[in-house]
Design an enzyme around this catalytic site. Structure first.
Site, PDB file in Angstrom:
ATOM      1  N   CYS A   1       0.735  -1.072   0.046  1.00 15.29           N
ATOM      2  CA  CYS A   1       0.060   0.012   0.011  1.00 15.29           C
ATOM      3  C   CYS A   1       0.944   1.203   0.177  1.00 15.29           C
ATOM      4  O   CYS A   1       1.472   1.505  -1.169  1.00 15.29           O
ATOM      5  CB  CYS A   1      -1.069  -0.275   1.156  1.00 15.29           C
ATOM      6  SG  CYS A   1      -2.092   1.206   1.138  1.00 15.29           S
TER       7      CYS A   1
ATOM      8  N   HIS B   1      -3.776  -5.166  -0.350  1.00 14.36           N
ATOM      9  CA  HIS B   1      -3.240  -5.409   1.207  1.00 14.36           C
ATOM     10  C   HIS B   1      -3.394  -7.155   1.002  1.00 14.36           C
ATOM     11  O   HIS B   1      -4.700  -7.616   1.348  1.00 14.36           O
ATOM     12  CB  HIS B   1      -4.184  -4.996   2.426  1.00 14.36           C
ATOM     13  CG  HIS B   1      -3.698  -3.397   2.472  1.00 14.36           C
ATOM     14  ND1 HIS B   1      -3.173  -3.255   3.698  1.00 14.36           N
ATOM     15  CD2 HIS B   1      -4.343  -2.526   1.862  1.00 14.36           C
ATOM     16  CE1 HIS B   1      -2.982  -1.790   3.646  1.00 14.36           C
ATOM     17  NE2 HIS B   1      -3.870  -1.305   2.978  1.00 14.36           N
TER      18      HIS B   1
ATOM     19  N   GLU C   1      -2.631  -9.280   3.174  1.00 14.35           N
ATOM     20  CA  GLU C   1      -3.031  -9.630   4.425  1.00 14.35           C
ATOM     21  C   GLU C   1      -4.498  -9.381   5.005  1.00 14.35           C
ATOM     22  O   GLU C   1      -4.916  -9.748   5.838  1.00 14.35           O
ATOM     23  CB  GLU C   1      -2.333  -9.121   5.715  1.00 14.35           C
ATOM     24  CG  GLU C   1      -2.321  -7.889   6.028  1.00 14.35           C
ATOM     25  CD  GLU C   1      -1.691  -6.882   5.009  1.00 14.35           C
ATOM     26  OE1 GLU C   1      -0.778  -7.361   4.325  1.00 14.35           O
ATOM     27  OE2 GLU C   1      -1.981  -5.479   4.892  1.00 14.35           O
TER      28      GLU C   1
END
Lengths: 408, 285, 212
Positions: free
Chosen positions: C80, C192, C194
Site C-alpha cells: 500500500c 493489502h 493480509e
C-alpha cells in the site's frame, strides 16, 4: 442520624439490595384511594438479612417455575371462556405500550381469543406513544374502547395530586386500574387480563401463588372512605366546582356491582414468563412498535412507559420522595432479568438517576395550570430529611447505591 | 467496475453478540467469534464490530475480540463504539483493527476528525452517522448509540465530516434498523449526492432485493447488514445458553425461535443473487 | 528471523504479522536497522500520508535501512503506502520526494462518474488484479490467477516510468492503474494481501516457500 425524621413511614435506615440497585425506600403499590400525604399504612421494599430484596427473590422463583404447566393452566382457563358467537370473551386494558401490545396480540393470535381492548388515555400522549397506540389497533387488529376523561376534572385532580401527594401520575394510575372492570362489567365480559404481577417488583400485597388480582385495587365499598388526590371525595365536592358524576369516572366499581358479575381479573404474568425486553421485540415484530427516538430523561432506556409525557415527571417525584429515580427502577428490573450486571446498574444510576425531565415540563405545568416555581417549592416540601441534605447550597442524597452520598 | 462490499455488522456487549431494534435491546444471539468465522467462510468482504455500550458505560472493551479475530480472519475489520481520543483509536488499531468508526466524539468535537485523519490516515477514519427521520422529512443525527438528541442535520453533517478528513461514512437509519423493512433509500440518495467518499448503508435489510435497491439507484458503495445474517446464522451455530451470563437478554436463545422474516439467506446466496443482477462484487470460488 | 516488518509509526502492523504467523513465518516488528538487515525478508507496510511517512523514515534513518536491505538482494515487499514510498515523488499535499527506488510518480484519484456509476475516493473495495504483458511465474503472484480479487484502500496510485516493472493492473472507473510491481528483489503491491482473504495469504505462503 436516628433522630432525623423520615417522612411517609419510610424506614429510617437506607439499605440497598446486594443483587440489584433498589433500596428499601421503594414504596409498594397501595390502593390510590387510601393514599394520603403521610402515606399511612404504606409498605416498603423488604430487604432480608442477607441483603437481598423481595423482588430479587421473586425473580429467582420465576426461574424455577414450570412455565409449561402454567401455560396449560392458561389454556384451560381460556378454553372455558372462549366464545365463537361473535362476542368478546376477554378484555385487555392498556395504552399501546409494549406490554399491552404483547398481551392483546398473544391472546388473540396465539391462543385464539377475541379480546376487546380498553384504554384510559395518558394525561398527555407523546406523539410516538400515540403512533404506537394507533398501530396497536390498526396493525394489531383490535376493537378498542378509549375512555377519554373530562379534561377539566383531569387537570384539576392531577394538579391536586401534585399539591397534596406530589404524585403527578395518580390520575393515570387510578384510571388504568379501574377502567377495565367497569368496561368489562358494561360489556358482560368475564375475563380481564392485566400484565405483570406487581409482586415482581416486591409488592407484598399481591400474592404470587395466585393468578388473580387483589380486589382492593379495583372495587370500592363506601364512597366516604375514598380519597382522590389524597383528599376525601366529599371535600373535593365541597371545595371545587365538580359534581359526583365527574368524580365517579375516577372511582372504582362499587363492590356490590362487582359481586353481580362473574368477572375474574388475572395477571397474564402468572401464566407466561414476563420478560419486558422480549415484549419490546414482540411489539416491534408484530405491530411496528417504535421506541422513543431519544433517551428517556432520568434513565438510559427508550421503550419503557413512553406514552405519557407526565411519566417522566412522575419518576422525578419518586426521586424526590424516596431517593429512587427511573434509572434505578429500570436497571433493577434488567438486573433481575439478567440483562445487566449490578456494576452496570450502578454506573447507569450514577449517570442518569434524578435527571430533571425538562423536555415536557413547561408543557405539563401549563396544561394543569401550575406555576413551575410552585412545583419547585413542592419538591423541597416533599423531600424527606432522612434522605436529603444540603451540600454547598445544593440538595444531595445522603445515601446512594454507589456509596457517594453525603453521609456515605 | 465498482465492486460493492457486503459487510456483516456485529453489535457486541461484553462477551456476546447482541441484536437490538432501533439500536435498543440486548437480545443475545451467541458468541461473536462463531459468527465471524462463518461469515468469513461465506465471503464477507469486511467486518464491523460495534461496542453497543461503550458510550453508555464510558468503557472500551473490544480489544480482545479484535485481536482474536485479526489472527484468523484476513479481511478488514472496522471497530466502533466509545472511541473518544487518539489513544483509544491507537489501542484499537494496534489490537488488529484496520478502520475505526466514530460518532459521538466527532459530533461533540468535529476537530477530532481532522486530528484523527492526520494521525492515522483518512482511509482509517470512518464517520458513523446515526439518523432518525423527522416528520418534515429531514434527518437528524443522534449520538450514544441512538440515545441522545443533537439537533444536528445529518445530511450536512456528512458533508462536513468529509471536508474534515473522514475517509468513509457509515450511514445508519435508526428507524429502519432491526425491522427488516428495507433501507432508507431517500437517506442514502441524499448523502450520496453530497459526498465523494464511500458510503456504507446500514439499517433495515431483510433480503437481497433491499441490498440491490440500496446500491443500484441510491448510491451505496457498501452495505452493513446484521439481523438478516445473524438470525440465519443462529441455525447453523450451536450457541450454548449459560446460566452464568448476566450481561444480556438470553431469553430468545433459550426459546430457540425465529424472528420476523429474517434468516432466509446467507452471504454467498446474497452475493450470487446480486451477481445475477449484474452487481459487481467479489465472488469466492 | 524470517521477516522484519518495518515500524515507522504509520500503520496497522498487526495483520501483517498475523498473516506471517498464519503461514509459518517468524516475524519481528522493528525500527532497528540491524534487526532489519538480519532478516531474510523485509516488509514495508503503510497507511496514511506520503509526506508524513517519508519524514518519519528519514528522521529514524529507516530509509537507510531500506536502501541497505534492497542492496543485499534479499526479498523486499512494499504494501500500500509501502509501494508508493518506493517511487520518486508524490503530488500529495504539495510535492514530496520518495525513496526513489522505482522510477515514476504517485498521483491522486479523482472522484468521478463512469457509465452511470459513481466512483468515490478513496477507493475502498475489492478489485481485480489483471496480468500485464509478462508472466507471474517468477513473482510472488505465481500461485494467483489473473482476475483475482484483492482488497484495496487508497486515494493515490503509482505510475511507473518503466512499464516492464508493472506486474498487475487494475481498473477503477475510468482509470486503469498499476496495482503491483516487481523490480529485481522488490515486490510491492497497492492492495493489502493480509486483508485479501485466502487468496491474499497466498502471497505470504509464497514468501515462505521461496525464501524460508
Amino acid at each position: 442520624m436516628k433522630n432525623i425524621e423520615a417522612f411517609y413511614n419510610l424506614p429510617s435506615e437506607v439499605v440497598f439490595c446486594k443483587k440489584c440497585v433498589m433500596s428499601n425506600q421503594r414504596p409498594a403499590s397501595i390502593p390510590e384511594f387510601k393514599h394520603n400525604r403521610k402515606r399511612d399504612g404504606a409498605k416498603y421494599m423488604q430487604i432480608d438479612v442477607e441483603g437481598i430484596c423481595d423482588a430479587c427473590h421473586q425473580a429467582e422463583v420465576k426461574d424455577t417455575i414450570e412455565w409449561e404447566d402454567r401455560e396449560k393452566e392458561l389454556k384451560d382457563l381460556l378454553d372455558k371462556h372462549r366464545r365463537n358467537d361473535g362476542k368478546y370473551d376477554c378484555l385487555v386494558p392498556g395504552s399501546g405500550g409494549k406490554d399491552s401490545v404483547y398481551q392483546a396480540h398473544i391472546l388473540k393470535y396465539k391462543y385464539g381469543m377475541h379480546p376487546l381492548l380498553t384504554t384510559w388515555p395518558p394525561i398527555l400522549y407523546t406523539d410516538y406513544g400515540y403512533e404506537n397506540y394507533k398501530n396497536w389497533i390498526e396493525v394489531g387488529g383490535f376493537d378498542n374502547i378509549t375512555y377519554k376523561q373530562n379534561g377539566k376534572v383531569m387537570k384539576l385532580l392531577t394538579r391536586l395530586a401534585i399539591e397534596n401527594l406530589f404524585h403527578p401520575f395518580q390520575t393515570f394510575i387510578i384510571g388504568q386500574k379501574n377502567i377495565a372492570p367497569k368496561i368489562a362489567a358494561n360489556f358482560g365480559i368475564d375475563l380481564v387480563f392485566y400484565g405483570e404481577n406487581e409482586a415482581e417488583y416486591g409488592n407484598p400485597i399481591a400474592d404470587n401463588s395466585k393468578s388473580l388480582r387483589d380486589k382492593s385495587y379495583y372495587t370500592m365499598d363506601h364512597i366516604d372512605e375514598m380519597l382522590l388526590a389524597g383528599t376525601p371525595v366529599s371535600e373535593i365536592l365541597d371545595n371545587h366546582d365538580v359534581d359526583l358524576v365527574d368524580l365517579n369516572t375516577f372511582l372504582p366499581l362499587p363492590a356490590k356491582d362487582f359481586e353481580k358479575t362473574n368477572m375474574q381479573i388475572h395477571y397474564l404474568g402468572y401464566y407466561l414468563k414476563w420478560i419486558p425486553q422480549e415484549a419490546y421485540y414482540y411489539a416491534v415484530e408484530h405491530i411496528n412498535f417504535k421506541a422513543r427516538p431519544f433517551r428517556t430523561q432520568g434513565t438510559y432506556s427508550k421503550y419503557n412507559s413512553i406514552d405519557d409525557k407526565i411519566d417522566d415527571l412522575h419518576y422525578y417525584t419518586t426521586y424526590i420522595k424516596y431517593g429512587i429515580g427511573r434509572a434505578t427502577y429500570d436497571a433493577s428490573q434488567e438486573i433481575r432479568n439478567k440483562h445487566l450486571t449490578r456494576e452496570e446498574g450502578q454506573l447507569l444510576v450514577n449517570r442518569f438517576d434524578g435527571e430533571f425531565p425538562d423536555r415536557y415540563f413547561d408543557e405539563i405545568m401549563e396544561y394543569i395550570g401550575m406555576k413551575p416555581e410552585r412545583f419547585y417549592e413542592l419538591c423541597d416540601e416533599f423531600r424527606s430529611p432522612h434522605l436529603w441534605n444540603k451540600d454547598k447550597g445544593e440538595w444531595k442524597l445522603r445515601h446512594n447505591v454507589n456509596k457517594t452520598g453525603i453521609d456515605d | 467496475m465498482k465492486h460493492i462490499r457486503i459487510i456483516p455488522r456485529l453489535d457486541i456487549k461484553g462477551p456476546n453478540l447482541v441484536k437490538g431494534i432501533h439500536l435498543e435491546g440486548l437480545r443475545v444471539l451467541g458468541k461473536p467469534e462463531d459468527f465471524t468465522k462463518l461469515y468469513y467462510e461465506q465471503g464477507a468482504d469486511e467486518l464491523i464490530y460495534q461496542d453497543t455500550v461503550a458510550s453508555l458505560y464510558q468503557r472500551n472493551s473490544l480489544t480482545d475480540i479484535i485481536t482474536k479475530t485479526a489472527k484468523n480472519i484476513f479481511i478488514p475489520i472496522t471497530v466502533g463504539g466509545g472511541l473518544r481520543t487518539l489513544d483509544d483509536i491507537n489501542k484499537v488499531l494496534r489490537a488488529g483493527a484496520d478502520k475505526v468508526a466514530i460518532n459521538t466524539a466527532a459530533i461533540k468535537n468535529p476537530d477530532f476528525i481532522t486530528e484523527a485523519s492526520h494521525a492515522f490516515g483518512s482511509s482509517t477514519i470512518v464517520i458513523a452517522i446515526e439518523t432518525i427521520k423527522q416528520p418534515d422529512n429531514t434527518y437528524l443525527a443522534y449520538t450514544d448509540n441512538g440515545r441522545e438528541y443533537t439537533g444536528i442535520d445529518a445530511i450536512s453533517w456528512a458533508k462536513e465530516a468529509q471536508s474534515r478528513g473522514a475517509g468513509e461514512i457509515l450511514l445508519t437509519s435508526i428507524g429502519q434498523e432491526g425491522t427488516g423493512n428495507g433501507f432508507d433509500l431517500n437517506l442514502i440518495k441524499r448523502v450520496s449526492n453530497l459526498v465523494t467518499i464511500p458510503i456504507i448503508a446500514h439499517g433495515g435489510a431483510a433480503n437481497d432485493s433491499h441490498i440491490y435497491e440500496a446500491i443500484n439507484g441510491s448510491g451505496a458503495d457498501a452495505v452493513a447488514i446484521a439481523s438478516m445474517l445473524h438470525y440465519a446464522a443462529i441455525n447453523k451455530i450451536d450457541s450454548i445458553v449459560s446460566n452464568n451470563n448476566n450481561e444480556g437478554n438470553m431469553e430468545f436463545l433459550k426459546k430457540k425461535g425465529s424472528f420476523k422474516m429474517f434468516g432466509k439467506e446467507n452471504i454467498s446466496e446474497i452475493k450470487n443473487q446480486l451477481n445475477k443482477q449484474d452487481i459487481p462484487l467479489r465472488i469466492l470460488n | 528471523m524470517d521477516v522484519a516488518i518495518i515500524d515507522y509509526k504509520m500503520s496497522n502492523l498487526f495483520s501483517v504479522q498475523a498473516a506471517c504467523e498464519k503461514v509459518g513465518l517468524s516475524s519481528i516488528i522493528t525500527s532497528d536497522n540491524n534487526e532489519i538487515l538480519d532478516a531474510k525478508i523485509c516488509i514495508l507496510p503503510g497507511v496514511g500520508a506520503f509526506g508524513e511517512a517519508m519524514k518519519s523514515l528519514r528522521e529514524s534513518k529507516l530509509d537507510k535501512a531500506i536502501y541497505e536491505f534492497v542492496e543485499t538482494g534479499k526479498p523486499f515487499v512494499g504494501i500500500c503506502l509501502g509501494l508508493q514510498l518506493l517511487f520518486d515523488s508524490s503530488e500529495e499535499f504539495g510535492n514530496y520526494s520518495g525513496l526513489g527506488l522505482i522510477k515514476g510518480k504517485v498521483k491522486k484519484f479523482k472522484s468521478h462518474s463512469y457509465n452511470s456509476t459513481k466512483y468515490p475516493v478513496p477507493q475502498i473495495s475489492w478489485n481485480k488484479i489483471n496480468k500485464t504483458n509478462g508472466s507471474w511465474d517468477d513473482s510472488l503472484l505465481y500461485n494467483n490467477t489473473s482476475g483475482d480479487f484483492m482488497y484495496f484502500v487508497h486515494s493515490f496510485f503509482v505510475i511507473p516510468e518503466n512499464e516492464s516493472v508493472m506486474l498487475s493492473k487494475t481498473t477503477y472507473g475510468n482509470t486503469e492503474y498499476c496495482s503491483s510491481i516487481q523490480q529485481n528483489n522488490i515486490f510491492a503491491c497497492q492492495f493489502h494481501p493480509e486483508k485479501s482473504g485466502e487468496i491474499g495469504l497466498n502471497i505470504y505462503k509464497n514468501l515462505k516457500k521461496r525464501y524460508c
